[in-house]
Scaffold this motif. Sequence first.
Motif, mmCIF file in Angstrom:
data_model
loop_
_atom_site.group_PDB
_atom_site.id
_atom_site.type_symbol
_atom_site.label_atom_id
_atom_site.label_comp_id
_atom_site.label_asym_id
_atom_site.label_seq_id
_atom_site.Cartn_x
_atom_site.Cartn_y
_atom_site.Cartn_z
ATOM 1 N N ARG B 54 0.755 -1.085 0.114
ATOM 2 C CA ARG B 54 -0.040 -0.106 -0.056
ATOM 3 C C ARG B 54 0.839 1.467 -0.076
ATOM 4 N NH1 ARG B 54 -0.506 -4.867 1.406
ATOM 5 N NH2 ARG B 54 -0.009 -4.286 3.490
ATOM 6 N N ASN B 55 1.872 1.267 0.639
ATOM 7 C CA ASN B 55 2.785 2.509 0.756
ATOM 8 C C ASN B 55 3.524 2.875 -0.561
ATOM 9 O OD1 ASN B 55 3.006 2.957 3.887
ATOM 10 N ND2 ASN B 55 3.495 0.879 3.943
ATOM 11 N N ALA B 56 4.070 1.847 -1.163
ATOM 12 C CA ALA B 56 4.301 2.134 -2.537
ATOM 13 C C ALA B 56 3.386 2.270 -3.470
ATOM 14 C CB ALA B 56 5.109 0.692 -3.201
ATOM 15 N N ALA B 57 2.318 2.149 -3.453
ATOM 16 C CA ALA B 57 1.160 2.336 -4.223
ATOM 17 C C ALA B 57 0.710 3.741 -4.116
ATOM 18 C CB ALA B 57 -0.188 1.413 -4.160
ATOM 19 N N ALA B 131 0.778 6.132 12.291
ATOM 20 C CA ALA B 131 0.454 5.477 11.077
ATOM 21 C C ALA B 131 1.494 5.496 10.064
ATOM 22 C CB ALA B 131 -0.606 6.485 10.313
ATOM 23 N N VAL B 132 1.511 4.388 9.068
ATOM 24 C CA VAL B 132 2.563 4.367 8.154
ATOM 25 C C VAL B 132 2.614 5.288 6.922
ATOM 26 C CG1 VAL B 132 2.729 1.835 8.690
ATOM 27 C CG2 VAL B 132 1.209 2.848 6.993
ATOM 28 N N ALA B 133 3.617 5.471 6.363
ATOM 29 C CA ALA B 133 3.881 6.624 5.643
ATOM 30 C C ALA B 133 2.798 6.757 4.269
ATOM 31 C CB ALA B 133 5.334 6.568 4.674
ATOM 32 N N GLY B 134 2.286 5.656 4.111
ATOM 33 C CA GLY B 134 1.069 5.581 3.035
ATOM 34 C C GLY B 134 -0.178 6.488 3.393
ATOM 35 N N ALA B 135 -0.292 5.979 4.837
ATOM 36 C CA ALA B 135 -1.463 6.536 5.401
ATOM 37 C C ALA B 135 -1.339 8.061 5.666
ATOM 38 C CB ALA B 135 -1.938 5.738 6.785
ATOM 39 N N ALA B 136 -0.196 8.497 5.788
ATOM 40 C CA ALA B 136 0.063 9.654 6.055
ATOM 41 C C ALA B 136 0.092 10.389 4.912
ATOM 42 C CB ALA B 136 1.446 9.826 6.689
ATOM 43 N N GLU B 137 0.950 9.923 3.807
ATOM 44 C CA GLU B 137 0.827 10.712 2.419
ATOM 45 C C GLU B 137 -0.903 10.671 1.997
ATOM 46 O OE1 GLU B 137 4.016 9.032 0.146
ATOM 47 O OE2 GLU B 137 3.377 10.238 -1.528
ATOM 48 N N ALA B 138 -1.338 9.942 2.180
ATOM 49 C CA ALA B 138 -3.148 9.981 1.692
ATOM 50 C C ALA B 138 -3.634 10.810 2.876
ATOM 51 C CB ALA B 138 -3.729 8.643 1.507
ATOM 52 N N LYS B 139 -3.077 11.223 3.880
ATOM 53 C CA LYS B 139 -3.802 12.227 4.821
ATOM 54 C C LYS B 139 -5.001 11.451 5.484
ATOM 55 C CE LYS B 139 -1.789 16.384 3.227
ATOM 56 N NZ LYS B 139 -0.506 16.214 4.280
ATOM 57 N N LEU B 140 -5.013 10.250 5.569
ATOM 58 C CA LEU B 140 -6.400 9.579 5.950
ATOM 59 C C LEU B 140 -6.699 10.241 7.333
ATOM 60 C CD1 LEU B 140 -5.385 6.004 5.080
ATOM 61 C CD2 LEU B 140 -7.036 7.625 3.643
ATOM 62 N N TYR B 141 -5.761 9.922 8.310
ATOM 63 C CA TYR B 141 -6.469 10.543 9.679
ATOM 64 C C TYR B 141 -6.257 11.911 9.599
ATOM 65 C CZ TYR B 141 -6.534 5.863 12.003
ATOM 66 O OH TYR B 141 -7.098 4.687 12.279
ATOM 67 N N GLU B 142 -5.272 12.550 8.910
ATOM 68 C CA GLU B 142 -5.294 14.109 9.037
ATOM 69 C C GLU B 142 -6.594 14.835 8.611
ATOM 70 O OE1 GLU B 142 -3.093 12.043 8.099
ATOM 71 O OE2 GLU B 142 -1.129 12.736 8.495
ATOM 72 N N ARG B 143 -7.120 14.362 7.547
ATOM 73 C CA ARG B 143 -8.441 14.634 6.878
ATOM 74 C C ARG B 143 -9.608 14.372 7.971
ATOM 75 N NH1 ARG B 143 -7.254 13.401 0.629
ATOM 76 N NH2 ARG B 143 -6.109 15.081 0.303
ATOM 77 N N ALA B 144 -9.513 13.286 8.470
ATOM 78 C CA ALA B 144 -10.984 12.830 9.074
ATOM 79 C C ALA B 144 -10.744 13.648 10.576
ATOM 80 C CB ALA B 144 -10.708 11.195 9.587
ATOM 81 N N LEU B 145 -9.492 13.706 11.267
ATOM 82 C CA LEU B 145 -9.601 14.642 12.482
ATOM 83 C C LEU B 145 -9.918 15.992 12.013
ATOM 84 C CD1 LEU B 145 -6.422 12.831 13.868
ATOM 85 C CD2 LEU B 145 -8.557 12.761 15.037
#
Lengths: 240, 240
Positions: B54-57, B131-145
């Motif tokens: 997922r991170n590489a993708a 969270a891992v790099a992929g989750a951070a790069e996709a801003k998953l928690y950042e946006r939801a928070l």
Amino acid sequence: MTDHPLAIGVLGGMGPAATIDFMAKVLRHSQRGAAREQDNVRVIADSNPALPDRNAAIAGTGPSPAPALAAMARGLAAAGAGVLAMPCNAAHAFADAVRAATPLPFVHLIDEAVAAVRRRHPEARRIGVLAVAGAAEAKLYERALDAAGLTAVTPDDAARAAFMDAIWQIKRGELDVGTAGVRATAHHLLDQGAEIIIAGCTEVPLVIADGELPVPLIDATDVLAERTVAYARGEWGRGA
Amino acid sequence: MTDHPLAIGVLGGMGPAATIDFMAKVLRHSQRGAAREQDNVRVIADSNPALPDRNAAIAGTGPSPAPALAAMARGLAAAGAGVLAMPCNAAHAFADAVRAATPLPFVHLIDEAVAAVRRRHPEARRIGVLAVAGAAEAKLYERALDAAGLTAVTPDDAARAAFMDAIWQIKRGELDVGTAGVRATAHHLLDQGAEIIIAGCTEVPLVIADGELPVPLIDATDVLAERTVAYARGEWGRGA
């Protein structure tokens, strides 16, 4: 030609904690040959606790789980499983229905546990079996051990009833009292001269491990996991 | 009309140990409402470790797992799942592909974890995210928070790199060194004023539990398990 590794299809939920224990053991054996996460074996598990009770079915007092097991096998095949395993000893009274449901290979828990006893402890003759009433009534271990020239050492009626109580306690999550009951049954088998004990019910290794009894404990769940991973990887010949 | 309980379909294998952890947590929540083994919720899990990283993708350096995730979702639906869950935070960058693949409801790990933070700690404003790099790069928690009016406290680049090393160590089974790395990252977030920490990578709760840090730890895997069981039982409104 078959492509390896095959995905492992798990007929589970009997009970659900035993299915999770089986999956953890599959992962442990899978990780031995996996440098990366992606090298682990795929597992497709149907943990279906609503299956009719195996003991009642074997005793003739409840409906057979065979049609539901066959449906699960077909569902796992459709989802991509290449080899099937069923981490429930008593359910192997219905192994023929599972085998007939799909063309997939089926790794047989009882047969593999007895084969592991012979490989690991070739000197042993009296083999204790911690199994539930349904497995005993269907003579699953008794027949497989007899065919191997070994003697099954089993609980008398009172000890079997106490063992069943312990298994239901474990299934309800009452681990302390269930563990005590399983240990008492194991010592009852030792008193009858068991040289090895097979954890022949998938709830048993949830509460007792090899090294905790005065004789070796064969964890049939772990044997099934090891052998199923070997089959999935095309390394069937190598048994530990 | 929908029949409850629904079978829970699990898009798993990311990694396989996290899937087993999720299933154990589903069972624990399921057992709360189950008098008999047969009353537990059915779980159909596809633990497929071969999914593209997922991170590489997300970084654009590897193939997308979206087609494989969509195929898994369809397979789970065909096998009888009535509600889907995916115990991998970073894979939620591809949640739309999962949602589009079937008409089944999908319990969203990130949204539920943030909702649990709000329910359980309404006073907290600065929320640490492991969270891992992929989750951070996709801003998953950042946006939801951010949508919830909360501030995400995240590792700087050096700390993120060390955290990634720790997660790969855990995935390889090197738990001691991996645990130390996760703890170091958690303390890095505390130094930045995090009042709560979300275990926003499913490997984190394999090595660290609530009560082991100076602030509360929200186990997003456990939240997903609790909410998915509630959905499966038709008790969606009741969140803890």
